[in-house]
Design a protein around this motif. Structure first.
Motif, PDB file in Angstrom:
ATOM      1  N   ILE A 104       0.865  -1.177   0.000  1.00  0.00           N
ATOM      2  CA  ILE A 104       0.000   0.000   0.000  1.00  0.00           C
ATOM      3  C   ILE A 104       0.902   1.228   0.000  1.00  0.00           C
ATOM      4  O   ILE A 104       1.661   1.452   0.943  1.00  0.00           O
ATOM      5  CB  ILE A 104      -0.934   0.033   1.233  1.00  0.00           C
ATOM      6  CG1 ILE A 104      -1.834  -1.214   1.240  1.00  0.00           C
ATOM      7  CG2 ILE A 104      -1.773   1.305   1.235  1.00  0.00           C
ATOM      8  CD1 ILE A 104      -2.781  -1.315   0.059  1.00  0.00           C
TER       9      ILE A 104
ATOM     10  N   THR B  80     -14.891  -0.250   0.803  1.00  0.00           N
ATOM     11  CA  THR B  80     -13.446  -0.052   0.675  1.00  0.00           C
ATOM     12  C   THR B  80     -12.901  -0.967  -0.411  1.00  0.00           C
ATOM     13  O   THR B  80     -13.237  -2.155  -0.452  1.00  0.00           O
ATOM     14  CB  THR B  80     -12.733  -0.338   2.007  1.00  0.00           C
ATOM     15  OG1 THR B  80     -13.192   0.585   3.005  1.00  0.00           O
ATOM     16  CG2 THR B  80     -11.226  -0.182   1.857  1.00  0.00           C
TER      17      THR B  80
ATOM     18  N   THR C 267      -9.183  -1.831  -2.587  1.00  0.00           N
ATOM     19  CA  THR C 267      -7.756  -1.626  -2.826  1.00  0.00           C
ATOM     20  C   THR C 267      -7.539  -1.601  -4.329  1.00  0.00           C
ATOM     21  O   THR C 267      -7.861  -2.570  -5.022  1.00  0.00           O
ATOM     22  CB  THR C 267      -6.912  -2.735  -2.185  1.00  0.00           C
ATOM     23  OG1 THR C 267      -7.153  -2.747  -0.778  1.00  0.00           O
ATOM     24  CG2 THR C 267      -5.429  -2.488  -2.428  1.00  0.00           C
TER      25      THR C 267
ATOM     26  N   ASN D  48      -0.490   2.293  -5.383  1.00  0.00           N
ATOM     27  CA  ASN D  48      -1.571   1.434  -4.918  1.00  0.00           C
ATOM     28  C   ASN D  48      -2.075   1.935  -3.569  1.00  0.00           C
ATOM     29  O   ASN D  48      -1.275   2.315  -2.706  1.00  0.00           O
ATOM     30  CB  ASN D  48      -1.050  -0.007  -4.771  1.00  0.00           C
ATOM     31  CG  ASN D  48      -2.143  -1.014  -4.529  1.00  0.00           C
ATOM     32  OD1 ASN D  48      -3.159  -1.011  -5.236  1.00  0.00           O
ATOM     33  ND2 ASN D  48      -1.955  -1.894  -3.552  1.00  0.00           N
TER      34      ASN D  48
ATOM     35  N   THR E 297      -5.722   1.974  -0.590  1.00  0.00           N
ATOM     36  CA  THR E 297      -7.083   1.579  -0.239  1.00  0.00           C
ATOM     37  C   THR E 297      -7.955   2.825  -0.291  1.00  0.00           C
ATOM     38  O   THR E 297      -7.567   3.889   0.205  1.00  0.00           O
ATOM     39  CB  THR E 297      -7.144   0.963   1.170  1.00  0.00           C
ATOM     40  OG1 THR E 297      -6.656   1.896   2.139  1.00  0.00           O
ATOM     41  CG2 THR E 297      -6.318  -0.302   1.241  1.00  0.00           C
TER      42      THR E 297
ATOM     43  N   ASN F 100      -6.330   5.329   2.180  1.00  0.00           N
ATOM     44  CA  ASN F 100      -5.494   4.683   3.194  1.00  0.00           C
ATOM     45  C   ASN F 100      -5.996   4.960   4.613  1.00  0.00           C
ATOM     46  O   ASN F 100      -5.217   5.200   5.544  1.00  0.00           O
ATOM     47  CB  ASN F 100      -4.035   5.101   3.041  1.00  0.00           C
ATOM     48  CG  ASN F 100      -3.423   4.596   1.742  1.00  0.00           C
ATOM     49  OD1 ASN F 100      -3.931   3.656   1.132  1.00  0.00           O
ATOM     50  ND2 ASN F 100      -2.351   5.224   1.304  1.00  0.00           N
TER      51      ASN F 100
ATOM     52  N   SER G 227       0.136  -8.634  -0.669  1.00  0.00           N
ATOM     53  CA  SER G 227      -0.178  -7.985   0.599  1.00  0.00           C
ATOM     54  C   SER G 227       1.116  -7.441   1.177  1.00  0.00           C
ATOM     55  O   SER G 227       2.204  -7.677   0.626  1.00  0.00           O
ATOM     56  CB  SER G 227      -0.829  -8.972   1.577  1.00  0.00           C
ATOM     57  OG  SER G 227       0.079 -10.023   1.882  1.00  0.00           O
TER      58      SER G 227
ATOM     59  N   ALA H  14      -5.788  -4.402  -7.738  1.00  0.00           N
ATOM     60  CA  ALA H  14      -4.510  -3.998  -7.140  1.00  0.00           C
ATOM     61  C   ALA H  14      -3.331  -4.665  -7.842  1.00  0.00           C
ATOM     62  O   ALA H  14      -3.454  -5.755  -8.417  1.00  0.00           O
ATOM     63  CB  ALA H  14      -4.496  -4.347  -5.654  1.00  0.00           C
TER      64      ALA H  14
END
Length: 578
Positions: free
Chosen positions: A220, A270, A272, A303, A305, A368, A495, A512
């Protein structure tokens, strides 16, 4: 994108190949009598120019992407254009005009005049010759300063030299005093502070990317280093008075939502999702042949969220019904960022993407886990997963359901792909669809080009990112250490490190990126490595092996195999033995 910022390109492509006379130095202005003069009294001061200068000046005045780029092409191909000139009297003998007289010249029929720092310029012939003439007319009859304030690059000698060629008179002393009494403000003075690590492509408007070597450190991307892509000044929006307007839903009614209503009236979702600029990796196309646009490296992609209300839910609240699909085809977005004329940034997406249960289009108010930063659209932006960044409109002010796609310049005359055979003489922007989904992409973030690897390390670790548009999942990344002769498969990461790997998303909803990594033995005796990566998605789309076949005049959709050359350094003891 507004191409006023591209004036910096004038230096690179060498437009000023012939001697120019500077009025500021008190010299005479070379001119030629224009045979196409329409009869107004400045005719004796006009100059007949080749199309390269017509379009170059038009680019300085207009607010559209194709404007200056068209002229810059001619500057490269018409190296030996000649013009017969006649000297005229010094600048002080030019006619004096009042602002009222200048204002009358706001059309092709009456002549198109503008002023700059007390001087008057006639640009009539450019308007009829230029495809973006309607944008040039925005400045007609008035001052250039408000337009040029948007782009600091105009305060350069070579730009003023070009403009000086078209001077036809002086503004009256009284009107000059009036202009000087009006304080000019920097529309970028309220822009937010940015992280010092960002690598800046342009300051005004602000466009920057994170250093590639830290881009893949986090699955992220921290908001502070998420790439920044602005077309206009960042607007100041009061969240208390903010309203989101929804219009055009057949059978429905206009809807006006406050920020609080958007947050409380609709369920929060939400997603991603990776956003990528259409110009990501444009710098590699520039190595093949110069293109027009910001010289992005490999990091115009990030990238995050995103959290907010689903666009589908808001459209349903405005009266949308499934049968509307048969009547309308597009959802348009208008931002609150605008130029001095009030022209706002705009874009659109297909209606079926907007209302699909699997489309995951958000009206995001968080990034985020926190309120959207100013550079990323505070208080509300559109997030269209799997779609080019240009359609993810920031500072969202209006949503319009329509039979037509957005009429915005950025939808109609920019962010489109063309054949390598298409140039600025032959391009027809209407002949190509606006970019929506992007192709498969990957790049190497570590090691960097020119890095040194110690032979004693015995191995090299290569890292990077991979992503595909349209929700297609990246299923493999191949890495080569020898320029593509042999390949190894990298390990994919979906992740943050240390966290449980995310399960594969539902088909068509892989929004993502995948980070990837490969540690491999150094090839024996190799003194240089040409590291190459290529990605494959679940539709088995693959990246092309070279840039030249996908080169295009705007430098978009650059997704060839990414290549990095590094040096293998021998240990000092081994060198002594050798």
């Amino acid at each position: 994108m507004l191409l006023l910022r591209h004036c910096r390109c004038l230096t690179r492509v060498g437009l000023l190949k012939t001697q120019r006379v500077q009025l500021l130095q008190g010299a005479a202005l070379p001119v030629a009598v224009c045979s196409s003069h329409r009869g107004h009294k400045s005719g004796q001061y006009q100059r007949s120019h080749g199309p390269n200068w017509r379009h170059a000046l038009a680019g300085l005045l207009a607010g559209t992407g194709a404007v200056l780029a068209y002229g810059l092409h001619h500057s490269q191909t018409e190296q030996a254009a000649t013009t017969i000139v006649q000297p005229i009297a010094p600048a002080s003998s030019l006619p004096i005009y009042t602002q009222d007289e200048v204002t009358k010249h706001r059309s092709v029929e009456e002549g198109v005049w503008v002023t700059y720092k007390g001087s008057v310029y006639d640009i009539t012939e450019f308007v009829s010759m230029h495809p973006g003439g309607d944008k040039i007319l925005l400045a007609a009859g008035g001052a250039l300063e408000p337009f040029w304030a948007l782009y600091a690059v105009h305060s350069q000698d070579h730009v003023l030299e070009i403009l000086s060629e078209y001077k036809v008179g002086e503004l009256s002393a009284e009107d000059r005093r009036k202009q000087q009494s009006v304080k000019s403000t920097d529309p970028y003075s309220t822009d937010p502070e940015r992280h010092p690590a960002l690598r800046i492509n342009s300051l005004k408007p602000f466009n920057a990317e994170p250093p590639a070597e830290i881009l893949s450190d986090n699955y992220i991307t921290p908001s502070a280093i998420f790439f920044k892509r602005n077309h206009l000044p960042v607007p100041q929006v009061d969240p208390k008075s903010y309203r989101l307007q929804v219009e055009g839903v057949p059978g429905g009614a206009p809807l006006s939502l406050s920020l609080e209503e958007l947050k409380t009236r609709f369920p929060k979702h939400t997603v991603t999702a990776t956003l990528q600029c259409a110009g990501n990796r444009r710098s590699e196309m520039n190595k093949v042949k110069q293109v027009k646009g910001l010289n992005w490296g490999i990091a115009a992609i990030s990238n995050a969220t995103w959290s907010g209300a689903r666009l589908k839910d808001v459209l349903l609240a405005a009266g949308y019904m499934p049968e509307v699909v048969r009547q309308t085809s597009h959802v348009q977005f208008e931002g609150l960022d605008s130029d001095v004329t009030g022209t706002t940034y705009g874009a659109s997406i297909p209606l079926n993407k907007a209302v699909s249960e699997e489309g995951d289009v958000l009206l995001a108010y968080q990034m985020n886990g926190e309120d959207l930063p100013a550079d990323h659209g505070y208080p509300v932006r559109v997030v269209v997963p799997g779609t080019v960044g240009a359609r993810n409109v920031k500072w969202l002010g209006k949503i319009i359901v329509s039979e037509e796609e957005s009429s915005s310049h950025w939808q109609q005359n920019d962010y489109k792909g063309f054949s390598p055979a298409t140039d600025w003489d032959t391009v027809d922007f209407k002949s190509a669809p606006a970019i929506q989904e992007l192709p498969i992409q990957s790049a190497i973030t570590q090691p960097a080009e020119g890095a040194v690897v110690e032979r004693s390390a015995e191995e090299v670790t290569v890292k990077g990112y991979a992503w595909s548009g349209g929700g297609r999942e990246v299923v493999r990344v191949d890495v080569s250490l020898d320029g593509g002769r042999t390949w190894q498969v990298a390990q994919l990461q979906s992740s943050e490190k240390g966290q449980v790997p995310a399960p594969s998303p539902p088909p068509g909803r892989a929004w993502a990126w995948k980070l990837w990594e490969l540690t491999a033995p150094l090839p024996p005796a190799a003194q240089e490595l040409e590291i190459v990566c290529k990605a494959v998605d679940n539709s088995y789309n693959m990246q092309p092996d070279s840039v030249a076949p996908i080169w295009n005049l705007r430098g978009v959709l650059s997704n060839a195999w990414h290549r990095v050359k590094v040096t293998v350094k021998e240990d000092e003891e081994e060198q002594k033995l050798l």
